[in-house]
Design an enzyme around this catalytic site. Structure first.
Site, PDB file in Angstrom:
ATOM      1  N   LYS A 123     -11.788  -3.551  18.587  1.00 32.52           N
ATOM      2  CA  LYS A 123     -10.420  -4.032  18.844  1.00 32.52           C
ATOM      3  C   LYS A 123     -10.006  -3.800  20.301  1.00 32.52           C
ATOM      4  O   LYS A 123      -8.880  -4.044  20.667  1.00 32.52           O
ATOM      5  CB  LYS A 123      -9.435  -3.343  17.881  1.00 32.52           C
ATOM      6  CG  LYS A 123      -9.752  -3.625  16.403  1.00 32.52           C
ATOM      7  CD  LYS A 123      -8.591  -3.289  15.478  1.00 32.52           C
ATOM      8  CE  LYS A 123      -8.966  -3.570  14.029  1.00 32.52           C
ATOM      9  NZ  LYS A 123      -7.831  -3.675  13.122  1.00 32.52           N
TER      10      LYS A 123
ATOM     11  N   PRO B 149      -2.958 -12.108  10.384  1.00 34.89           N
ATOM     12  CA  PRO B 149      -3.332 -11.878  11.782  1.00 34.89           C
ATOM     13  C   PRO B 149      -3.539 -10.386  12.024  1.00 34.89           C
ATOM     14  O   PRO B 149      -2.840  -9.555  11.426  1.00 34.89           O
ATOM     15  CB  PRO B 149      -2.116 -12.393  12.573  1.00 34.89           C
ATOM     16  CG  PRO B 149      -1.000 -12.470  11.595  1.00 34.89           C
ATOM     17  CD  PRO B 149      -1.597 -12.634  10.225  1.00 34.89           C
TER      18      PRO B 149
ATOM     19  N   LYS C 188     -13.831   0.670  15.332  1.00 36.76           N
ATOM     20  CA  LYS C 188     -12.536  -0.005  15.536  1.00 36.76           C
ATOM     21  C   LYS C 188     -12.085   0.117  16.985  1.00 36.76           C
ATOM     22  O   LYS C 188     -11.527  -0.815  17.554  1.00 36.76           O
ATOM     23  CB  LYS C 188     -11.466   0.571  14.596  1.00 36.76           C
ATOM     24  CG  LYS C 188     -11.597   0.016  13.186  1.00 36.76           C
ATOM     25  CD  LYS C 188     -10.592   0.589  12.201  1.00 36.76           C
ATOM     26  CE  LYS C 188     -10.949   0.110  10.790  1.00 36.76           C
ATOM     27  NZ  LYS C 188     -10.253   0.795   9.733  1.00 36.76           N
TER      28      LYS C 188
ATOM     29  N   ASN D 192       0.854  -1.187   0.000  1.00 35.73           N
ATOM     30  CA  ASN D 192       0.000   0.000   0.000  1.00 35.73           C
ATOM     31  C   ASN D 192       0.891   1.238   0.000  1.00 35.73           C
ATOM     32  O   ASN D 192       2.119   1.133  -0.006  1.00 35.73           O
ATOM     33  CB  ASN D 192      -0.946  -0.012   1.205  1.00 35.73           C
ATOM     34  CG  ASN D 192      -0.182  -0.088   2.500  1.00 35.73           C
ATOM     35  OD1 ASN D 192       0.525   0.837   2.872  1.00 35.73           O
ATOM     36  ND2 ASN D 192      -0.298  -1.209   3.199  1.00 35.73           N
TER      37      ASN D 192
HETATM   38  O1  PMT Z   1       2.995   6.048   6.517  1.00 36.55           O
HETATM   39  P1  PMT Z   1       2.448   7.386   6.062  1.00 36.55           P
HETATM   40  O2  PMT Z   1       2.617   7.593   4.578  1.00 36.55           O
HETATM   41  O3  PMT Z   1       2.989   8.539   6.872  1.00 36.55           O
HETATM   42  O4  PMT Z   1       0.867   7.368   6.319  1.00 36.55           O
HETATM   43  C1  PMT Z   1       0.375   7.261   7.613  1.00 36.55           C
HETATM   44  C2  PMT Z   1      -0.839   6.300   7.671  1.00 36.55           C
HETATM   45  C3  PMT Z   1      -1.985   6.877   6.857  1.00 36.55           C
HETATM   46  C4  PMT Z   1      -0.473   4.906   7.140  1.00 36.55           C
HETATM   47  C5  PMT Z   1      -1.214   6.193   9.211  1.00 36.55           C
HETATM   48  O5  PMT Z   1      -1.519   7.475   9.697  1.00 36.55           O
HETATM   49  C6  PMT Z   1      -2.379   5.254   9.428  1.00 36.55           C
HETATM   50  O6  PMT Z   1      -3.543   5.628   9.330  1.00 36.55           O
HETATM   51  N1  PMT Z   1      -2.095   3.948   9.733  1.00 36.55           N
HETATM   52  C7  PMT Z   1      -3.116   2.899   9.843  1.00 36.55           C
HETATM   53  C8  PMT Z   1      -3.537   2.506   8.472  1.00 36.55           C
HETATM   54  C9  PMT Z   1      -4.471   1.348   8.461  1.00 36.55           C
HETATM   55  O7  PMT Z   1      -4.134   0.343   7.923  1.00 36.55           O
HETATM   56  O8  PMT Z   1      -5.574   1.492   9.130  1.00 36.55           O
HETATM   57  P2  PMT Z   1      -6.731   0.357   9.239  1.00 36.55           P
HETATM   58  O9  PMT Z   1      -7.942   1.150   9.491  1.00 36.55           O
HETATM   59  O10 PMT Z   1      -6.713  -0.573   8.077  1.00 36.55           O
HETATM   60  O11 PMT Z   1      -6.291  -0.460  10.525  1.00 36.55           O
HETATM   61  C10 PMT Z   1      -6.724  -0.135  11.851  1.00 36.55           C
HETATM   62  C11 PMT Z   1      -5.661  -0.455  12.862  1.00 36.55           C
HETATM   63  O12 PMT Z   1      -5.420  -1.857  12.901  1.00 36.55           O
HETATM   64  C12 PMT Z   1      -4.325   0.219  12.619  1.00 36.55           C
HETATM   65  O13 PMT Z   1      -3.819   0.635  13.868  1.00 36.55           O
HETATM   66  C13 PMT Z   1      -3.488  -0.897  12.025  1.00 36.55           C
HETATM   67  O14 PMT Z   1      -2.091  -0.724  12.327  1.00 36.55           O
HETATM   68  C14 PMT Z   1      -4.064  -2.121  12.713  1.00 36.55           C
HETATM   69  N2  PMT Z   1      -3.973  -3.395  11.974  1.00 36.55           N
HETATM   70  C15 PMT Z   1      -4.651  -3.547  10.799  1.00 36.55           C
HETATM   71  C16 PMT Z   1      -4.598  -4.771  10.162  1.00 36.55           C
HETATM   72  C17 PMT Z   1      -3.839  -5.835  10.723  1.00 36.55           C
HETATM   73  N3  PMT Z   1      -3.757  -7.006  10.139  1.00 36.55           N
HETATM   74  N4  PMT Z   1      -3.179  -5.636  11.878  1.00 36.55           N
HETATM   75  C18 PMT Z   1      -3.242  -4.437  12.510  1.00 36.55           C
HETATM   76  O15 PMT Z   1      -2.629  -4.270  13.563  1.00 36.55           O
END
Ligand code: PMT
Length: 406
Positions: free
Chosen positions: A346, A309, A342, A213
């Site tokens: 979570k 996971p 979330k 991504n």
């Molecule tokens: O890296 P940059 O270019 O500076 O951009 C920053 C960012 C946009 C990536 C960052 O600010 C951000 O939003 N990170 C989380 C992105 C994300 O994948 O969000 P999500 O909504 O899909 O996931 C929710 C949470 O679960 C996040 O804390 C993620 O780390 C966590 N997660 C998700 C999937 C997974 N398999 N394991 C996880 O721990």
């Protein structure tokens, strides 16, 4: 930098091992003394090939400890006495051999013996050829030492004395002194162990292709820097990014979501605050082809995916749950609704939601956040990621102290 007397009363025991960067140790001693430190120096035999004990004696104002078996020196200040005298032991430069000795608990020279006999915090500033630094043996020693609580300053990347380029340069003397100074002024997160994930994950399809991504790691790296500024001990589990490691941060590189999961679990028992900023791939290819996939005559190709996971979910529901678990949510629409879902699903303590847009979040220099926790909310308007990170660390610190005061 002008002397400040900030180190007044501090006993800093400086170990110098055999690297060309040893010549910088004289300047380091001078700078530490300018800030009021009392500095004693111990040198390995190798170090004396690069800088003389007389130079170090002159700048430190004390005889230099050289040999474990020197009867005179043992009488003057034995290794046990040196070990007890030190408030901090700083080894700069620390060679690959020095790291190996410390990892395996050797006690066959003065420096390794003193380190083994001392309870003082140990800080290593490595300096070596980039291939030696990236060698699996050195990297394993580095990881093991970090897991035992040894702190690393550097190494830095750049031109090397051997004519090569890469990671392995001694951290600049100014930066070493600055980091030592930040350890003295206790910040609001002093002594708190933080674990942060950052960047994307790469999920291999075959040896040359992967699913990824647009995360650049900038937000997570800014958080790591802001947390160090607040006095925290930070381990950063990083997906593949093109960023330098912020000073004072322990960085562990991984590629896939599974590797990120494994690395997080390794550090979890000692973690007080966990921040999941990485954009972890929810799915990976169910089968990774061993050979490069060939184009066929079919118009369509179906890739079967398998769930990865959920790292933060596992962390928040683990027996070793950190005291505070902070997640991120990156959303294109219904930001508040999805973020709050979330937060609850979570079992997070706090969630920082960013809207994915042209100027913000993935890959951009700026960000803006909506932060939610049970019974609270704060908006951070658009600003460079480091500013946003400092504000978010303030909110995290308040929530952490509020939770601890209950
Ligand atoms: O890296 P940059 O270019 O500076 O951009 C920053 C960012 C946009 C990536 C960052 O600010 C951000 O939003 N990170 C989380 C992105 C994300 O994948 O969000 P999500 O909504 O899909 O996931 C929710 C949470 O679960 C996040 O804390 C993620 O780390 C966590 N997660 C998700 C999937 C997974 N398999 N394991 C996880 O721990």
């Amino acid at each position: 930098m002008i002397g400040s007397n900030a180190f007044r009363g501090k006993h800093i025991l400086l170990g110098i091992t055999g690297s060309i960067a040893a010549y910088k140790a004289a300047d380091l001693v001078r700078r530490l003394k300018e800030h009021g430190a009392e500095v004693r120096v111990m040198m390995s035999h190798g170090a004396t090939q690069f800088i003389t004990p007389l130079t170090m004696q002159t700048v430190s104002g004390h005889p230099v400890s050289l040999n474990f078996f020197d009867a005179d020196e043992e009488a003057a200040m034995g290794h046990i006495k040196l070990a007890r005298w030190a408030d901090w032991i700083v080894i700069a430069p620390a060679t690959a051999d020095c790291l190996a000795k410390l990892t395996h608990g050797h006690a066959d020279d003065l420096i390794s013996t003193v380190c083994l006999a001392s309870e003082a915090p140990l800080i290593l500033a490595p300096a070596m050829n980039n291939k030696m630094w990236s060698h699996p043996a050195t990297q394993q020693n580095y990881q093991l030492l970090k897991q035992r609580g040894v702190e690393f300053f550097g190494p830095e990347s750049g031109d090397q004395a051997c004519g090569e380029q890469g990671e392995g340069r001694l951290m600049a003397v100014d930066a070493i002194v600055s980091l030592l100074l930040t350890k003295l002024q206790p910040g609001p997160l002093s002594g708190t162990q933080l674990l942060i994930t950052a960047g994307p994950t790469y999920e291999p399809i075959d040896p040359v292709r992967f699913i990824a991504n647009r995360s650049s790691g900038k937000m997570g790296y800014a958080l790591a820097q802001a947390a160090v500024e607040a006095g925290a001990n930070v381990t950063l589990i990083s997906g593949p990014v093109a960023l330098g490691t912020p000073d004072g941060v322990n960085r562990v590189d991984v590629e896939t979501a599974q590797q990120m999961y494994d690395a997080v679990m390794q550090y979890l028992t000692q973690t007080i605050i966990f921040i999941g900023c990485a954009a972890v791939a929810d799915y990976r290819p169910a089968h990774q082809a061993q050979a490069k996939l060939k184009k066929s005559t079919n118009n369509d190709l179906t890739l079967q995916l398998q769930l990865n996971p959920d790292i933060i979910n596992t962390v928040a529901n683990s027996d070793n749950r950190p005291e505070l678990v902070v997640g991120f949510a990156a959303e294109t629409d219904d930001l508040q609704q999805y973020a709050q879902q979330k937060l609850q699903q979570k079992r997070l303590d706090l969630i920082a939601a960013n809207r994915v847009g042209d100027r913000l979040a993935f890959g951009q220099e700026n960000n803006a956040l909506e932060i939610f926790w049970e019974g609270g909310h704060k908006s951070l308007t658009e600003a460079p990621k480091l500013e946003i990170a400092r504000e978010l660390i303030k909110v995290i610190t308040e929530r952490y102290h509020a939770k601890n005061s209950i």
